[in-house]
Design an enzyme around this catalytic site. Sequence first.
Site, mmCIF file in Angstrom:
data_model
loop_
_atom_site.group_PDB
_atom_site.id
_atom_site.type_symbol
_atom_site.label_atom_id
_atom_site.label_comp_id
_atom_site.label_asym_id
_atom_site.label_seq_id
_atom_site.Cartn_x
_atom_site.Cartn_y
_atom_site.Cartn_z
ATOM 1 N N ARG A 136 44.159 69.177 17.089
ATOM 2 C CA ARG A 136 43.992 70.465 16.296
ATOM 3 C C ARG A 136 42.448 70.728 16.853
ATOM 4 O O ARG A 136 41.544 70.173 16.926
ATOM 5 C CB ARG A 136 43.588 70.244 14.701
ATOM 6 C CG ARG A 136 43.784 71.660 13.911
ATOM 7 C CD ARG A 136 43.452 71.460 12.404
ATOM 8 N NE ARG A 136 42.004 70.987 12.420
ATOM 9 C CZ ARG A 136 41.803 69.827 11.455
ATOM 10 N NH1 ARG A 136 42.675 69.131 11.039
ATOM 11 N NH2 ARG A 136 40.475 69.659 11.338
ATOM 12 N N GLU A 153 35.264 72.420 17.585
ATOM 13 C CA GLU A 153 35.386 71.128 17.991
ATOM 14 C C GLU A 153 37.024 70.993 18.384
ATOM 15 O O GLU A 153 38.154 71.741 17.998
ATOM 16 C CB GLU A 153 35.123 70.002 17.119
ATOM 17 C CG GLU A 153 35.938 70.079 15.881
ATOM 18 C CD GLU A 153 35.322 68.975 14.455
ATOM 19 O OE1 GLU A 153 34.497 68.286 15.242
ATOM 20 O OE2 GLU A 153 35.925 69.122 13.623
ATOM 21 N N ASN A 155 40.085 68.157 17.526
ATOM 22 C CA ASN A 155 40.229 66.942 17.263
ATOM 23 C C ASN A 155 41.556 65.968 17.831
ATOM 24 O O ASN A 155 42.718 66.935 17.900
ATOM 25 C CB ASN A 155 40.710 67.107 15.506
ATOM 26 C CG ASN A 155 39.547 67.834 14.955
ATOM 27 O OD1 ASN A 155 38.482 67.192 14.414
ATOM 28 N ND2 ASN A 155 39.686 69.183 14.709
ATOM 29 N N SER A 160 44.382 66.413 9.781
ATOM 30 C CA SER A 160 44.906 66.541 8.386
ATOM 31 C C SER A 160 45.287 67.815 8.116
ATOM 32 O O SER A 160 44.864 68.854 8.908
ATOM 33 C CB SER A 160 44.033 65.744 7.461
ATOM 34 O OG SER A 160 42.678 66.387 7.480
ATOM 35 N N LYS A 323 32.593 64.155 20.759
ATOM 36 C CA LYS A 323 31.705 65.410 20.970
ATOM 37 C C LYS A 323 31.028 65.282 22.370
ATOM 38 O O LYS A 323 30.686 66.344 22.987
ATOM 39 C CB LYS A 323 30.641 65.503 19.885
ATOM 40 C CG LYS A 323 31.392 65.314 18.419
ATOM 41 C CD LYS A 323 32.124 66.608 18.222
ATOM 42 C CE LYS A 323 32.403 66.840 16.757
ATOM 43 N NZ LYS A 323 33.468 65.584 16.244
ATOM 44 N N LYS A 381 25.350 67.496 16.386
ATOM 45 C CA LYS A 381 26.475 66.781 16.043
ATOM 46 C C LYS A 381 26.409 65.209 16.601
ATOM 47 O O LYS A 381 26.050 65.118 17.758
ATOM 48 C CB LYS A 381 27.536 67.407 16.837
ATOM 49 C CG LYS A 381 27.990 68.654 16.165
ATOM 50 C CD LYS A 381 29.194 69.267 16.557
ATOM 51 C CE LYS A 381 29.489 70.534 16.060
ATOM 52 N NZ LYS A 381 31.161 71.009 16.046
ATOM 53 N N GLU A 385 34.169 62.227 13.277
ATOM 54 C CA GLU A 385 35.123 63.185 12.646
ATOM 55 C C GLU A 385 34.845 62.931 11.311
ATOM 56 O O GLU A 385 34.648 61.989 10.720
ATOM 57 C CB GLU A 385 36.328 62.824 13.157
ATOM 58 C CG GLU A 385 36.419 62.831 14.515
ATOM 59 C CD GLU A 385 36.347 64.299 15.383
ATOM 60 O OE1 GLU A 385 36.586 65.262 14.577
ATOM 61 O OE2 GLU A 385 36.048 64.311 16.659
ATOM 62 N N GLY A 386 35.617 63.833 10.396
ATOM 63 C CA GLY A 386 35.813 63.591 8.922
ATOM 64 C C GLY A 386 34.809 64.772 8.051
ATOM 65 O O GLY A 386 34.858 64.681 6.791
ATOM 66 N N ARG A 465 40.712 76.796 6.640
ATOM 67 C CA ARG A 465 39.927 76.168 5.711
ATOM 68 C C ARG A 465 38.685 77.041 5.267
ATOM 69 O O ARG A 465 38.126 77.811 6.324
ATOM 70 C CB ARG A 465 39.303 74.669 6.225
ATOM 71 C CG ARG A 465 40.176 73.798 6.444
ATOM 72 C CD ARG A 465 39.714 72.460 6.962
ATOM 73 N NE ARG A 465 39.336 72.838 8.440
ATOM 74 C CZ ARG A 465 38.875 72.002 9.265
ATOM 75 N NH1 ARG A 465 38.280 70.806 8.711
ATOM 76 N NH2 ARG A 465 38.467 72.339 10.535
#
Length: 489
Positions: A136, A153, A155, A160, A323, A381, A385-386, A465
Amino acid sequence: MEGIATREFLAQRPLYSQDTNELQQYVELAVDWEAMHGLLFRAPATETATWQQTALVPAPITLAPSPIPRSSFDLVVSLQPTLNTLFDRISRDHDFLVSTLQSLGTSDEFTTRVFQMYLKQRLEGAKKPCVIGIHRSDYLINAGAELQAKQVEFNTIAASFASLSAVVGDFHRYMLERTAYKHLLKAGRITREQIPPNESLTSIGDGIAAGFELYGQSEAVVVMVVQPGERNVYDQRFVEKRLWERHHIKTLRLTFAEIRDQCVVDENDRLLIAGQEIAVAYYRSGYAPTDFPTTAEWTGRWLVEKSRAIAVPSLAYHLAGCKKIQQVLANPGVVERFIDDAETAARVRECFVGLYPLDNTSQGKQATRMALHEPHKYVVKPQREGGGYNVYGDDIPKLLTSVSDEERKGYILMDLIRAPPFNSVLVRNGEVVVASVVSELGIYGIFVSDGKNVVVNKQGGHLLRTKAADVSEGGVAAGFAVIDSPLLI
């Protein structure tokens, strides 16, 4: 001064009511629709109320879609197959991975451990029938002189909310047809055509199935590797549902520790559970140190990685999403190392913002000075992730002056993307909330290859989001954002 494109976009956005009393009438309809369509989370676990272990709560969503420029949406959707190819080529360039990740030194113990596992896997010659990429690419719309989608970024692990994102789009279409947003829409318009179709409900399951077929054992199973106490179960169950109903592939749910306890690798490198062969291990865990609290979890992952089972992602794909890779890609000539066509490489670069190392090189020292002098222009950064790990604003100098030179290598510096805020309406925990928000657009990518032939390379739908404009992070599962759908303008 804002560019014409920005002014036109802002003028064409709808105006939503901010009167919570007026909007309260929609809450029961929204929450009941969510329950009927699987737009749900597990309730937070408590030690005192054991019944809550099976209780369900509605997912946090917007009541209506949020405006996104159609031109930006179309651009990043069309770009996704190119990005899939780019990151596949990065994952196959061993020398590039090694030189880039070694520059982190020992600053990041988690990334170092994944990297060492990757080197061990290569040394032992583990063979996989194919690679499956479930990616993603995330963007914010930067409101400079002109509106431009800028990459936040890329992913490569446990991307998810693909399933629930598509369901939210269905919810917004339902609300439009059922209510015409009569009390919500104060100015402007919302039409069904502005809410784009979204194949993210099916694309991940279909991509896994394509790789499963290359594995060549129709009686095998897929293991979805999950976190203990996972709340975002139904986003995952929709993938399991697609695999069974469309492809007749059975899915098991295991943690890494359970893989350690229940699985073995036989003399033919097959990963087995109770004699059942596992073709694919699809990771919805494994992206953060908290997923490996003991050696049991690392042992479980190694069983997958040393076997013939297809890990999604592969160790190389996992590392390609770091990253540091994103930062190095922004250097002159690096994208062009992997993409020969100059025009295509330029299209990729147009989505980048400034990215800088924070190491002891001259470029890194300059970036450190920039961040200390004007911290509100940047985000720092780590290799994580998350959600919840990035550092913003006044916290940047505190971080950079408290870590050692070696520790600072584990971070990168990125220009802060400034998206235009929008007054929206959220439904969270059964309550209507009005807020000034910004939205982050993610485009899923599905890539399957046997190493010689590309079997699947496509965009796999989208995620929007939305978070309060004064909140820096954007993760839904981490509690920072709600699930939304785009209203194309």
